[in-house]
Each structure stands twice: as structure tokens, then as C-alpha cells.
Design a protein around this motif. Structure first.
Motif, mmCIF file in Angstrom:
data_model
loop_
_atom_site.group_PDB
_atom_site.id
_atom_site.type_symbol
_atom_site.label_atom_id
_atom_site.label_comp_id
_atom_site.label_asym_id
_atom_site.label_seq_id
_atom_site.Cartn_x
_atom_site.Cartn_y
_atom_site.Cartn_z
ATOM 1 N N SER A 69 0.844 -1.194 0.000
ATOM 2 C CA SER A 69 0.000 0.000 0.000
ATOM 3 C C SER A 69 0.876 1.240 0.000
ATOM 4 C CB SER A 69 -0.890 -0.009 1.248
ATOM 5 O OG SER A 69 -1.570 1.206 1.386
ATOM 6 N N ASN A 71 0.129 3.629 1.754
ATOM 7 C CA ASN A 71 -0.010 4.121 3.125
ATOM 8 C C ASN A 71 0.824 3.243 4.061
ATOM 9 O OD1 ASN A 71 -0.840 4.768 5.738
ATOM 10 N ND2 ASN A 71 -2.959 5.108 5.137
ATOM 11 N N ILE A 74 -1.053 1.216 6.803
ATOM 12 C CA ILE A 74 -1.699 -0.033 6.384
ATOM 13 C C ILE A 74 -0.675 -1.161 6.420
ATOM 14 C CG2 ILE A 74 -2.753 -1.248 4.416
ATOM 15 C CD1 ILE A 74 -4.731 0.619 5.758
ATOM 16 N N LEU A 91 -7.115 -5.069 2.347
ATOM 17 C CA LEU A 91 -6.675 -3.785 2.902
ATOM 18 C C LEU A 91 -5.936 -2.960 1.856
ATOM 19 C CD1 LEU A 91 -5.453 -4.818 6.458
ATOM 20 C CD2 LEU A 91 -7.393 -3.345 5.917
ATOM 21 N N ARG A 92 -5.042 -3.601 1.124
ATOM 22 C CA ARG A 92 -4.244 -2.883 0.133
ATOM 23 C C ARG A 92 -5.085 -2.420 -1.052
ATOM 24 N NH1 ARG A 92 0.471 -7.314 0.865
ATOM 25 N NH2 ARG A 92 1.665 -6.192 2.450
ATOM 26 N N ASN A 96 -7.409 5.133 -0.951
ATOM 27 C CA ASN A 96 -6.700 5.835 0.126
ATOM 28 C C ASN A 96 -7.629 6.558 1.091
ATOM 29 O OD1 ASN A 96 -4.253 4.959 -0.838
ATOM 30 N ND2 ASN A 96 -3.895 6.776 -2.075
ATOM 31 N N HIS A 99 -8.695 4.439 4.192
ATOM 32 C CA HIS A 99 -7.699 3.878 5.112
ATOM 33 C C HIS A 99 -7.945 4.282 6.560
ATOM 34 C CE1 HIS A 99 -4.448 3.153 1.791
ATOM 35 N NE2 HIS A 99 -5.490 2.355 1.679
ATOM 36 N N ASP A 100 -8.282 5.542 6.793
ATOM 37 C CA ASP A 100 -8.491 6.015 8.169
ATOM 38 C C ASP A 100 -9.582 5.222 8.873
ATOM 39 O OD1 ASP A 100 -6.480 7.893 8.062
ATOM 40 O OD2 ASP A 100 -7.819 9.533 7.485
#
Length: 165
Positions: A69, A71, A74, A91-92, A96, A99-100
Motif C-alpha cells: 500500500s 499508506n 496499512i 486492505l491494500r 486511500n 484507510h483512516d
């Protein structure tokens, strides 16, 4: 099969399957650490017999969980909880801006963090199919309108209703 604690009936069902279906079942991964290995095996056998090799819309999940990712939080989450390929891939695959929301999930009491992530992702986003829709929406927001053109006769979009008069 003996080491995984599978009962004789489930083991026999696997043995009598065609080789290509046995491979589909075996490719789903180990069952030894599950609560009910025989039930998991029977479920996977049924999926293979029906041609279902994974969750709807999941496609082929890379063995390593996909590309990292963008991020780093993550990636820390995946590493900290040692998430499996499917949970990591989900998740990946998130846009974006989502993500939070995922990073707020508490994993402290989860016995199986990977299963917990998958359950939470299914609840929040509708699984991989929902995540793919979020990706399309993000692409449209970024100016790529081509992603919205889809085959109207796609199985997922084509519903028949039988009417009896």
C-alpha cells in the motif's frame, strides 16, 4: 487429512472428486488450525463443485497479498497482526480515502486477526466487490469515466424474474 483432524466422510468426499476440483480445494490453504476442519473442508468441496473458487468479485488473490500500500500505516497493520494474503489484499485494495476508517478498527481481542479484518471489510464495504466499486468511484472522481462502462449482460447485473400468469 488425518493431521488436520478431518473425519472420514469429508476426507472420502475429497478423494472421489476430479483432480482439478481437488486442486481448487487444496489451493484454498490449510484447514488444520480451524475450529471445525471437516466443516471447512466440506464447504470448500461444495464451492469447488459449484465452480466457486473464492468470494464474489475477488478474482485471484496474490499469494503475497498484492503490492504494498502507499499508506505505511496499512503496511504496519498488516505486519503487526501478521495478516494472511486475503486480508492483506483487501486492505491494500482499499482507496486511500478509506484507510483512516480501517485504521480505527481495534484488533486487540480478535483471536484470528485475518478473519476479523475480512469480516469487518465485508461489513463496512461489502467485501471485495464493494471495494472494487469504491475503486471505480475513485477513478471516476479522478476523471476516468471509462471504468463505468460495463457489460450489461454480466451475471452480476443480469437478473431474470419469472412471472406466472
Amino acid at each position: 487429512l488425518n493431521c488436520a483432524g478431518v473425519d472420514g466422510e469429508a476426507a472420502q468426499r475429497l478423494r472421489v472428486m476430479p483432480a482439478h476440483q481437488q486442486r481448487l480445494v487444496m489451493n484454498r490453504g490449510p484447514i488444520g488450525g480451524t475450529r471445525a476442519p471437516s466443516a471447512v473442508l466440506i464447504s470448500r468441496i461444495r464451492d469447488a463443485e459449484l465452480g466457486r473458487t473464492g468470494p464474489p468479485g475477488s478474482g485471484n488473490i496474490p499469494a503475497n497479498g498484492g503490492a504494498p500500500s502507499s499508506n505505511p500505516e496499512i503496511e504496519k497493520l498488516i505486519s503487526k497482526w501478521n495478516l494472511d494474503a486475503k486480508a492483506s489484499f483487501m486492505l491494500r485494495s482499499l482507496p486511500n480515502d478509506k484507510h483512516d476508517l480501517v485504521l480505527k478498527i481495534s484488533f486487540e481481542k480478535a483471536r484470528n486477526p485475518s478473519a476479523y479484518v475480512i469480516t469487518q471489510m465485508n461489513s463496512l464495504f461489502g467485501g471485495m466487490q464493494g471495494i472494487q466499486e469504491l475503486q471505480k468511484m475513485q477513478q471516476v472522481a479522478n476523471g476516468n469515466r471509462d471504468v463505468m462502462q460495463s457489460n450489461p449482460f454480466n451475471k452480476q447485473n443480469f437478473n431474470l424474474t419469472a412471472v406466472t400468469i
